[in-house]
Design an enzyme around this catalytic site. Structure first.
Site, PDB file in Angstrom:
ATOM      1  N   ASP A  13     -14.785   0.756  -0.138  1.00  0.00           N
ATOM      2  CA  ASP A  13     -14.953   0.527   1.296  1.00  0.00           C
ATOM      3  C   ASP A  13     -16.443   0.534   1.610  1.00  0.00           C
ATOM      4  O   ASP A  13     -17.146   1.489   1.285  1.00  0.00           O
ATOM      5  CB  ASP A  13     -14.236   1.629   2.084  1.00  0.00           C
ATOM      6  CG  ASP A  13     -14.156   1.346   3.575  1.00  0.00           C
ATOM      7  OD1 ASP A  13     -15.200   1.013   4.171  1.00  0.00           O
ATOM      8  OD2 ASP A  13     -13.054   1.468   4.142  1.00  0.00           O
ATOM      9  N   ASP A  58       0.848  -1.186   0.000  1.00  0.00           N
ATOM     10  CA  ASP A  58       0.000   0.000   0.000  1.00  0.00           C
ATOM     11  C   ASP A  58       0.889   1.244   0.000  1.00  0.00           C
ATOM     12  O   ASP A  58       1.594   1.516   0.978  1.00  0.00           O
ATOM     13  CB  ASP A  58      -0.903  -0.011   1.241  1.00  0.00           C
ATOM     14  CG  ASP A  58      -1.878   1.147   1.261  1.00  0.00           C
ATOM     15  OD1 ASP A  58      -1.893   1.954   0.310  1.00  0.00           O
ATOM     16  OD2 ASP A  58      -2.643   1.250   2.242  1.00  0.00           O
ATOM     17  N   GLU A 116      -1.430  -1.030  -4.059  1.00  0.00           N
ATOM     18  CA  GLU A 116      -2.599  -0.216  -3.755  1.00  0.00           C
ATOM     19  C   GLU A 116      -2.249   1.271  -3.765  1.00  0.00           C
ATOM     20  O   GLU A 116      -1.227   1.686  -3.205  1.00  0.00           O
ATOM     21  CB  GLU A 116      -3.105  -0.627  -2.370  1.00  0.00           C
ATOM     22  CG  GLU A 116      -4.300   0.134  -1.871  1.00  0.00           C
ATOM     23  CD  GLU A 116      -4.770  -0.387  -0.528  1.00  0.00           C
ATOM     24  OE1 GLU A 116      -5.332   0.406   0.252  1.00  0.00           O
ATOM     25  OE2 GLU A 116      -4.576  -1.593  -0.253  1.00  0.00           O
ATOM     26  N   GLU A 154     -10.354   2.969  -2.348  1.00  0.00           N
ATOM     27  CA  GLU A 154     -10.804   3.332  -1.006  1.00  0.00           C
ATOM     28  C   GLU A 154     -11.265   4.778  -0.932  1.00  0.00           C
ATOM     29  O   GLU A 154     -12.018   5.152  -0.031  1.00  0.00           O
ATOM     30  CB  GLU A 154      -9.706   3.080   0.021  1.00  0.00           C
ATOM     31  CG  GLU A 154      -8.505   3.998  -0.081  1.00  0.00           C
ATOM     32  CD  GLU A 154      -7.402   3.604   0.883  1.00  0.00           C
ATOM     33  OE1 GLU A 154      -7.331   4.239   1.959  1.00  0.00           O
ATOM     34  OE2 GLU A 154      -6.641   2.677   0.569  1.00  0.00           O
TER      35      GLU A 154
END
Length: 633
Positions: free
Chosen positions: A509, A435, A461, A487
């Site tokens: 999310d 990430d 990510e 997200e």
């Protein structure tokens, strides 16, 4: 199927026939049943069979109804369903001109008095639970049959009484008056065929049919949003099934309150209560902006109080589109938590897990990954080994600390060395997720991604910020690493461009992107682009439970994030707000599917309320570069 666990019912004339069948049905569906009848041995036997209580009583006796009220109050303290199965023929069936006046008065009085006494004694108690009363009796027989004068008169009286009850007790008591077909066939017992008597022998007169008449039979109008339903039972054995359906008819459930709880370490929980005692939970939050989302929930929640929680899609449309200004993380997160709570209520009302309402499960286990921390390669490698030893088959790590738009070779090599250390620690049979949190510029991403490509991460990510989405297409073409984002995207329209640009993994999310309803739709759109789903979820237990319900139901699912033990969770962790922690006890890195209704968890309300007294003021850190300028966190 409507469940009756925790509910109480009273069925009269229940020793045999339709009363006995109804008592058994209610008991099978979880109700505690009181059987009231004058047939002592048969009634007591039935009560013992279904685990209920027996009361010897005549439905035309005020004393019997008073005793029934006392028994219900002592044993259950509530009443949810009352089936008044009234007395049948008590006088000879002869033409009206041959019927003595006393017999006429007796039949009318007995037939109507049972319904009156039932309503007189129990409607106030039914109103407290928003219960239902169903009135049936053989005196409802069709008119136009010789010898049925008293029955025809009583039938009209019962219909009128039911209509009056529907008006007087609306909307708190649901009223059904049921009109069978020809008199007293074995179909009352759910067996036999039209024209057979209770002893099973064929009536020599054959099936009794009412005379044909022009036009459609009159029907008592529905009153007060359908609280009164006047129905004619079908012929033959389908009567029992039809009556059971009517017994279970209900007016829409209503939302009565919506409460939010600001709980440590950084979460916001939502509790939605209904008039039927079903509570749904959601997690509407933007990390670091919980109070702002709380205000949004309160504002848009004004629309929902008094509404039916099962109209989930209609509510989603109104909440997201009813305002002139729409979208964005705050509003989408407020809607997301509400949506989760409504799905929780829907599942509990149906006795099904949410994935059972989404078409059923497509898998039995959901693969999870664990977060790891550490700045130095040795530290992050040690944490990775610990998670693999704990049973996980994938770990997720931050790719870097703060990076300048074009950082130095040393900072670039630090990124590669940390990822290489984790790959060596977990081996080739396990996966690594990286990430970058949007900390790299597009130029820096082009530099770093080729260097970590040989380490074969499961995906990378947020290689770049969402506002640089137009650069994703070129970035995806430049590397074989699967790119993930989502997200900070909040609807299927936000995902439209990144799906076209070639991302491999979508990460909406469930607490930000409009809830279960919208994430389900995002997954369907992503499937058309051959994109898998790895929903973002570094949040609390309700968001994780909602994510898992989706994971069990969507075919293009890849892996699920969870935050048990994550470094953000200081002071409280995911499991602290649950009565039963079993749903989040992962086995070999997988979450097992359960049949628990709703979101599949039981929230510890007392723990939530205690934690909300402390609350929190969590804010994400603000980073700066060495020159003092803002840096992406």
């Amino acid at each position: 199927m409507i469940r009756f666990a925790g509910k109480a019912a009273l069925v009269t004339a229940a020793a045999s026939g339709i009363g006995a069948a109804t008592a058994r049905l209610l008991a099978q569906r979880g109700a505690s049943v009181v059987v009231m009848d004058v047939a002592g041995d048969e009634g007591a036997k039935l009560a013992a069979e279904i685990g209920g209580h027996y009361l010897h009583g005549d439905v035309a006796s005020a004393a019997a109804w008073a005793a029934a009220r006392d028994l219900v109050a002592d044993q259950y303290g509530r009443l949810d369903v009352l089936h008044v199965n009234g007395p049948g023929r008590v006088v000879p069936s002869v033409p009206v001109h041959e019927l003595p006046e006393d017999d006429w008065d007796r039949q009318i009085a007995v037939s109507l008095k049972s319904a009156y006494l039932a309503a007189h004694v129990f409607c106030p108690l039914l109103a407290e639970t928003r219960g239902a009363i169903v009135i049936t009796s053989s005196v409802h027989a069709q008119t136009g049959i010789p010898g049925c004068g008293p029955y025809a008169a009583a039938k009209g009286g019962l219909q009128s009484l039911a209509g009056q009850l529907a008006v007087e007790y609306a909307p708190d008591v649901r009223v059904n008056v049921v009109v069978p077909g020809p008199i007293m066939t074995a179909a009352w017992d759910g067996i036999g065929e039209q024209g057979r008597g209770r002893d099973g022998r064929r009536d020599p007169r054959g099936p009794v049919r009412p005379p044909r008449r022009g036009g459609r039979r009159g029907r008592l109008p529905r009153l007060r949003r359908g609280l009164l339903h006047h129905r004619r039972l079908p012929q033959g054995g389908r009567r029992l099934e039809h009556l059971h359906h009517l017994l279970l008819e209900r007016t829409p459930m209503k939302i009565v309150s919506m409460d939010t709880f600001l709980v440590p370490p950084r979460w916001l929980f939502l509790r939605v209560r209904t008039d039927e005692g079903i509570t749904g939970w959601g997690e509407p939050v933007v990390e670091g902006r919980a109070e702002t989302v709380r205000a949004a929930v309160a504002e848009i929640g004004e629309y929902l109080v008094g509404e039916d929680p099962l109209r989930i899609e209609d509510h989603w449309q109104v909440l997201t589109k009813g305002g002139f200004y729409r979208g964005g993380p705050v509003l989408s997160s407020a809607v997301a938590g509400i949506d989760q709570a409504l799905w929780d209520i829907a599942g509990k009302a149906a006795g099904l897990p949410v994935h059972g309402l989404l078409g059923g499960p497509v898998r039995d286990r959901v693969r999870m990954y664990a977060w790891i921390g550490g700045d130095r390669p040795a530290d992050v490698a040690a944490e990775a080994r610990a998670q693999i030893e704990a049973g996980f088959t994938a770990v997720k790590m931050n790719g870097s600390a703060a990076l300048t738009p074009i950082d130095t070779p040393a900072r670039t090599r630090e990124v590669v060395e940390r990822v290489a250390a984790v790959r060596e620690a977990v081996g080739e049979e396990n996966d690594v997720v990286i990430d970058f949190h949007g900390r790299m510029s597009t130029v820096m991403a082009r530099r770093v991604l080729p260097l970590i490509e040989p380490l074969l991460p499961l995906f990378v990510e947020e290689a770049v910020l969402p506002e640089h989405t137009p650069n994703l297409a070129a970035l995806a073409r430049s590397t074989s690493i699967p790119l993930a984002t989502g997200e900070r995207l909040y609807s299927r329209w936000d995902f439209r461009e990144v799906l076209r640009d070639g991302i491999a993994v979508a990460q909406p999310d469930v607490s930000h992107a409009g809830g279960i309803s919208e994430v389900r739709r995002i997954a369907a759109v992503a499937e058309a682009y051959d994109v898998t789903m790895a929903p973002h979820c570094p949040l609390g237990p309700i968001a994780l439970a909602a994510s898992l319900q989706l994971a069990f139901a969507i075919p293009n699912f890849l892996i699920q994030e969870q935050s048990v033990g994550i470094h953000y969770n200081q002071g409280n962790d995911v499991l602290d707000y649950l009565v039963d922690r079993t749903p989040f006890q992962f086995v070999d890195g997988f979450a097992e599917r359960t049949a628990v209704p709703g979101l599949g968890i039981e929230v510890d309300e007392a723990a939530v309320e205690r934690a909300a007294e402390r609350g929190h003021r969590w804010r994400n850190p603000v980073w700066r570069h060495p020159d003092g300028s803002f840096a992406e966190w």
